[in-house]
Design a protein around this motif. Structure first.
Motif, PDB file in Angstrom:
ATOM      1  N   ALA A  54       0.858  -1.186   0.000  1.00  0.00           N
ATOM      2  CA  ALA A  54       0.000   0.000   0.000  1.00  0.00           C
ATOM      3  C   ALA A  54       0.891   1.232   0.000  1.00  0.00           C
ATOM      4  O   ALA A  54       2.111   1.149   0.183  1.00  0.00           O
ATOM      5  CB  ALA A  54      -0.906   0.000   1.229  1.00  0.00           C
ATOM      6  N   ASP A  55       0.271   2.400  -0.215  1.00  0.00           N
ATOM      7  CA  ASP A  55       1.031   3.643  -0.191  1.00  0.00           C
ATOM      8  C   ASP A  55       1.526   3.964   1.221  1.00  0.00           C
ATOM      9  O   ASP A  55       2.584   4.572   1.399  1.00  0.00           O
ATOM     10  CB  ASP A  55       0.172   4.797  -0.714  1.00  0.00           C
ATOM     11  N   SER A  56       0.729   3.588   2.224  1.00  0.00           N
ATOM     12  CA  SER A  56       1.117   3.819   3.619  1.00  0.00           C
ATOM     13  C   SER A  56       0.555   2.683   4.461  1.00  0.00           C
ATOM     14  O   SER A  56      -0.320   1.937   4.014  1.00  0.00           O
ATOM     15  CB  SER A  56       0.588   5.174   4.118  1.00  0.00           C
ATOM     16  N   ASP A  57       1.060   2.557   5.668  1.00  0.00           N
ATOM     17  CA  ASP A  57       0.580   1.489   6.547  1.00  0.00           C
ATOM     18  C   ASP A  57      -0.885   1.714   6.894  1.00  0.00           C
ATOM     19  O   ASP A  57      -1.316   2.853   7.151  1.00  0.00           O
ATOM     20  CB  ASP A  57       1.411   1.452   7.832  1.00  0.00           C
ATOM     21  N   ALA A  58      -1.648   0.619   6.922  1.00  0.00           N
ATOM     22  CA  ALA A  58      -3.067   0.703   7.264  1.00  0.00           C
ATOM     23  C   ALA A  58      -3.495  -0.632   7.857  1.00  0.00           C
ATOM     24  O   ALA A  58      -2.890  -1.672   7.585  1.00  0.00           O
ATOM     25  CB  ALA A  58      -3.906   1.023   6.028  1.00  0.00           C
ATOM     26  N   ILE A  59      -4.553  -0.591   8.668  1.00  0.00           N
ATOM     27  CA  ILE A  59      -5.033  -1.815   9.304  1.00  0.00           C
ATOM     28  C   ILE A  59      -6.544  -1.752   9.470  1.00  0.00           C
ATOM     29  O   ILE A  59      -7.098  -0.700   9.789  1.00  0.00           O
ATOM     30  CB  ILE A  59      -4.350  -2.036  10.682  1.00  0.00           C
ATOM     31  N   GLY A  93       7.880   1.030   1.342  1.00  0.00           N
ATOM     32  CA  GLY A  93       6.480   1.346   1.104  1.00  0.00           C
ATOM     33  C   GLY A  93       5.609   0.966   2.289  1.00  0.00           C
ATOM     34  O   GLY A  93       6.082   0.531   3.340  1.00  0.00           O
ATOM     35  N   GLY A  94       4.304   1.129   2.114  1.00  0.00           N
ATOM     36  CA  GLY A  94       3.360   0.801   3.176  1.00  0.00           C
ATOM     37  C   GLY A  94       2.883  -0.638   3.092  1.00  0.00           C
ATOM     38  O   GLY A  94       3.023  -1.307   2.061  1.00  0.00           O
TER      39      GLY A  94
END
Length: 309
Positions: A54-59, A93-94
């Protein structure tokens, strides 16, 4: 969850919750932690983690259990695990994590540690890393004492902080019923209560480093639930029951309805009941549900964190 057309590669990993069938706690150390000796068994309640770039970390988190208390930011253990692997492999990256929880939250069964273990395995696969299980266990040890065992699975003895692991032989299958409690217990609070209680002379720890009871290991090798019931114990149980006295009633209910033994799992508040086979576990769970208890049926040992094809 199924991969949808057009999605980027998405890797699925699964890791088990655990029961501490034996837990001995030594004196508090100068750094505030306690040395322990734990006999872990991985059981068939699972955390599922999907990882993708992903473009940035996410959960995101959902589950078969109450997930309202699970953090959705960088403090989440699985997010931290994903970043450890990404950084080790040079990926800047994410990472997007999707978590489906099947282990009770804040129940002393290592659900958060299982999330982290599954994330370690999933991100290593996603980024085509070649980190070995032992290397992943080493990374997991930075996150918490239970994470390396969630990577390893099966049955193992943990010493030191609980993260120095040696595989233990367990024959056959052990059937468990887990009774959960809506209000969790803080692990630091349980240890602090243990230290307070130990200010008296009646439950001082024995001198020397904690060690696994040979009787526990013998019962596991023999595959004997009856023998294990005689020797299973948890030094944190008295402290957990001091903070949550209703746990004594729960254990009594299980004893009255056929459990071979009952004890608090880890720092609680989940109570583990050992049953004499799968049918006995189902019957016990039904009886406890009839008394208004939320229960889960599980068996062990099961494998540690692994990729799901």
């Amino acid at each position: 969850m199924r991969e949808r057309p057009g999605d980027l590669r998405r890797v699925h990993a699964r890791a088990p919750g655990k029961i501490n069938v034996f837990f001995e706690v030594g004196d508090v150390q100068p750094d505030g932690y306690h040395d322990v000796a734990s006999v872990y068994q991985a059981v068939s309640l699972y955390e599922d983690v999907w990882a993708s770039r992903a473009d940035s970390d996410a959960i995101t988190v959902d589950g078969d259990v109450d997930v309202s208390g699970v953090p959705l930011d960088a403090s989440n253990l699985a997010v931290r695990a994903a970043r450890l692997v990404a950084d080790r492999l040079g990926y800047t990256g994410g990472i997007r994590l999707e978590i489906h929880k099947g282990v009770p939250v804040a129940g002393g069964m290592g659900g958060g540690s299982a999330d982290a273990a599954a994330a370690l395995v999933a991100v290593n696969e996603l980024l085509e890393g070649r980190l070995t299980p032992l290397e992943l266990q080493g990374l997991g040890a930075r996150l918490g004492a239970d994470v390396p065992f969630a990577v390893l699975g099966g049955t193992a003895v943990g010493t030191g902080r609980g993260d120095e692991l040696a595989t233990a032989l367990a024959r056959g299958r052990f059937d468990w019923v887990l009774a959960t409690r809506s209000e969790g217990l803080s692990t630091p609070a349980v240890y602090a209560e243990l230290d307070r209680l130990r200010a008296g002379v009646d439950i001082r720890p024995r001198r020397g480093a904690p060690q696994a009871d040979p009787g526990v290991l013998q019962a596991l090798r023999a595959g004997s639930a009856g023998a294990l019931a005689e020797v299973a114990r948890n030094d944190l149980q008295r402290a957990a029951c001091s903070l949550a006295p209703d746990l004594v009633d729960v254990m009594g209910e299980g004893d009255a309805h056929g459990a071979l033994t009952a004890f608090v799992s880890g720092s609680g508040p989940t109570v583990a009941f050992l049953a004499d086979g799968a049918e006995a576990a189902d019957a016990l769970a039904r009886s406890l549900r009839g008394l208004g208890r939320e229960t889960f049926v599980a068996h062990g040992p099961v494998p540690g964190a692994r990729i799901v094809p």
